[in-house]
Write an enzyme that holds these catalytic residues in place. Structure first.
Site, short mmCIF file in Angstrom:
data_model
loop_
_atom_site.label_atom_id
_atom_site.label_comp_id
_atom_site.label_asym_id
_atom_site.label_seq_id
_atom_site.Cartn_x
_atom_site.Cartn_y
_atom_site.Cartn_z
N GLU A 65 -62.01 13.76 6.93
CA GLU A 65 -62.35 15.23 7.64
C GLU A 65 -61.44 16.31 6.93
O GLU A 65 -62.02 17.39 6.70
CB GLU A 65 -62.10 15.17 8.86
CG GLU A 65 -62.15 16.43 9.54
CD GLU A 65 -61.91 16.40 11.15
OE1 GLU A 65 -62.87 16.80 11.97
OE2 GLU A 65 -60.69 15.96 11.55
N ARG A 85 -51.85 14.96 -0.33
CA ARG A 85 -53.10 14.92 0.01
C ARG A 85 -53.91 15.75 -0.94
O ARG A 85 -55.26 15.62 -0.62
CB ARG A 85 -53.19 15.24 1.35
CG ARG A 85 -52.51 14.33 2.33
CD ARG A 85 -53.01 14.42 3.87
NE ARG A 85 -54.44 14.03 3.89
CZ ARG A 85 -55.19 13.85 4.94
NH1 ARG A 85 -54.79 14.61 6.11
NH2 ARG A 85 -56.46 13.56 4.95
N ARG A 130 -50.82 23.38 8.33
CA ARG A 130 -51.67 23.02 7.29
C ARG A 130 -52.54 24.02 6.62
O ARG A 130 -52.77 24.02 5.24
CB ARG A 130 -52.49 21.76 7.55
CG ARG A 130 -51.68 20.52 8.00
CD ARG A 130 -50.88 19.88 6.75
NE ARG A 130 -49.84 18.65 6.94
CZ ARG A 130 -50.45 17.46 7.40
NH1 ARG A 130 -51.73 17.23 7.05
NH2 ARG A 130 -49.70 16.60 7.79
N HIS A 160 -53.37 19.91 14.00
CA HIS A 160 -54.42 20.67 13.75
C HIS A 160 -55.15 21.35 14.88
O HIS A 160 -54.90 20.67 16.10
CB HIS A 160 -55.60 19.66 12.99
CG HIS A 160 -55.25 19.26 11.66
ND1 HIS A 160 -55.30 17.70 11.37
CD2 HIS A 160 -54.93 19.72 10.33
CE1 HIS A 160 -54.96 17.67 10.14
NE2 HIS A 160 -54.76 18.80 9.62
N CYS A 247 -60.97 12.81 12.34
CA CYS A 247 -60.50 12.63 11.04
C CYS A 247 -60.99 11.70 10.33
O CYS A 247 -61.18 11.97 9.00
CB CYS A 247 -59.04 12.29 10.95
SG CYS A 247 -57.90 12.88 12.68
#
Ligand code: CIR
Length: 254
Positions: A65, A85, A130, A160, A247
């Protein structure tokens, strides 16, 4: 047809990023089994499940995701806030390209898909550890011309935005008021998680049903009391990597 893009569990998952959780041993084989059950649950709910090329060397790659935001008109390829990532997005972009024109978040912007909650033509975007303001501005530039309005919100105490709030219908959200201000969802019905289940706000909506983690039976009953059809999947091993049910897939109409 609703397509669910997924990506298999990396054998290196124990080396995942962690922000709010303490590191505990993770069994990648158990996580992989739970992930297959998750895919089966999506298929049971009517999704066509397509696996993106695996990335065994990338510990967090199962959390697909975060790598892209699928809108009806375009896919926005993310630039994950965690450096480890960043390369996850390449294979996700290759998969997405088959279904949507691609737009891309570029440096110095960062954006994790887990920070983007879509409700109709509104994109609520988390200003999190993030996702930065430049990433949000780029998302606005990509999505605005297609009729989306972008509203930045600041979650606190969680990874998140979608750790704190997700949609359970076109008109209702499920949220943890300790992590996101309820006032941001004025005009929508707000359902609150059970206080003993702070992580329960993350559910995957598929049509009229939602998929939730087995760890949250009290919040499940709250949703059912609101008339929501709830399906349950055990993702306890994935949760040790700070992942939740949204996710592990990108859902898009194809
Ligand atoms: C990370 O910290 O990036 C992963 N260990 C967990 C990502 C979970 N993704 C999500 O909630 N959208």
């Amino acid at each position: 047809m609703l397509l669910a893009l997924t990506r298999s569990v990396s054998p290196a998952m124990a080396q995942c990023e962690l922000t709010h959780l303490a590191r505990v041993p993770i069994d990648p084989a158990l996580a992989a089994g739970q992930h297959r059950s998750y895919e089966a649950a999506l298929a049971h709910l009517g999704c066509m499940v397509e696996r993106i090329t695996p990335a065994p060397e990338l510990p967090d790659s199962v959390f697909v995701e975060d790598a892209a935001v699928a809108l009806d008109e375009i896919a926005v390829i993310a630039r994950p806030g965690a450096e480890s990532r960043r390369t996850e997005v390449d294979a996700v972009a290759d998969a997405m390209r088959r279904y949507r024109p691609i737009a891309t978040i570029t440096s110095p912007g960062t954006l994790d898909g887990g920070d983007v909650l879509r409700l109709g033509r509104t994109l609520y975007v988390g200003q999190s550890g993030r996702t930065n303001d430049e990433g949000i501005a780029q998302l606005r530039r990509h999505a605005g011309p297609h009729g989306y309005s972008v509203r930045a919100l600041r979650p606190t105490g969680c990874l998140h935005l979608k750790t704190a709030v997700t949609a359970v219908s076109d008109h209702a959200v499920l949220l943890n008021p300790d992590w996101i201000a309820t006032a941001a969802f004025d005009g929508l019905e707000v359902i609150t998680v059970h206080p003993e289940e702070p992580f329960a706000a993350n559910v995957v909506r598929v049509g009229d049903a939602v998929l939730t983690a087995a760890a949250f039976p009290r919040t499940r009953r709250i949703m059912e009391a609101h008339g929501i059809t709830v399906h349950v999947v055990d993702v306890s091993e994935l949760a040790k990597a700070e992942g939740a049910v949204t996710c592990c897939s990108i859902l898009l109409e194809v």
